[in-house]
Write a protein that holds these residues in place. Structure first.
Motif: not given
Length: 286
Positions: A209-213, A240-241
């Motif tokens: 998830r972009r926010e986590a990075h 599957d992400g």
């Protein structure tokens, strides 16, 4: 969001990283006689039965603290891990791993009579269990601990700076709601304005998830004296992400001893808790 129950995940690899570091920070704070406060913004239930209805359904602890428990006599075990297991052993003195203390209990065990613990928990079931656990802990614990049924992000603002001017703030929401990432960053920014010398410990998930990075990168850009970012991954991200493949702990104003401890502990944890050949770790500081 009231769907999250930490009992499903108690003692997993993410808890190992978070709580092993928490115990080390508390030990460091106890080196000085001066009192301190600990503020836990998302306290959970405090204590978990690993063979109970919740943790027993997923048994995630078997890939976390359970795996370490089976290796508790390993002579190569890092000191940071040994100290963490000692804290868990207080509740499993017969040698069988049945109970897992969450951050409120690990903190309560470390506090001296003049230190204080402030807990926030919004989930109705979690806070009821936590409140009952605190009553069973006795009057001495109740004098040191305050529990508010409130959003910890909001409650933090009213507590900082603490009267003793020494503080540790632990922020570890579920992040099931992606708004938690922005709320965490905002809480740290506001907290630093009130307690610039306090220790802030932020747990975050490693998920696709972009926010986590983005969260640790944004925390690195804050105008602070020092920070430390430690991550532990136990497997490759799923195709599957979905799912948690690791986690991180970002500390602002960390103990100066912590980085050296983690240089030994993180590689050992990555090897010991690996679920496939893609397990790994990172350690950055400034």
């Amino acid at each position: 969001m009231f769907s999250y129950r930490h009992a499903f995940h108690a003692g997993n690899h993410a808890d190992v990283l978070k709580h092993a570091i928490l115990v080390q920070v508390l030990d460091y704070l106890n080196r000085k006689d001066a009192a301190y406060w600990v503020i836990d913004t998302h306290a959970g239930a405090g204590m978990y039965a690993l063979d109970g209805d919740w943790a027993g359904q997923t048994a995630e602890y078997e890939g976390g603290v359970g795996r370490l428990w089976s290796l508790s006599t390993d002579a190569q075990q890092p000191q940071l891990i040994s100290r963490y297991l000692d804290a868990i052993r207080l509740y499993n003195q017969d040698g069988q791993l049945r109970y897992y203390p969450g951050s409120p209990w690990l903190t309560l065990d470390a506090l001296r009579p003049h230190d204080r613990l402030r807990l926030f928990e919004l989930h109705p079931t979690e806070q009821q269990v936590l409140s009952a656990n605190l009553r069973e802990a006795g009057r001495a614990a109740q004098r040191q601990v305050s529990l508010q049924v409130a959003n910890g992000f909001d409650g933090l603002k009213a507590l900082l700076p603490v009267p003793t001017r020494r503080s540790l703030v632990l922020i570890d929401p579920s992040y099931e709601n992606k708004q938690d990432y922005a709320s965490t960053l905002h809480a740290v920014q506001e907290g630093l304005q009130r307690a610039a010398n306090g220790v802030f410990a932020v747990w975050y998930p490693l998920v696709s998830r972009r926010e986590a990075h983005d969260l640790p990168r944004k925390l690195m850009r804050l105008p602070v004296k020092s920070w430390l970012n430690a991550t532990l991954s136990v497997q490759a991200p799923s195709p599957d992400g979905r799912g948690l493949y690791g986690s991180g702990m970002f500390l602002i104003n960390p103990p100066w001893t912590l980085a050296e401890e983690l240089k030994t502990a993180l590689p050992w944890l990555a090897r010991t808790l690996a679920q496939d050949g893609r397990a790994g770790w990172t350690l950055e500081s400034a």
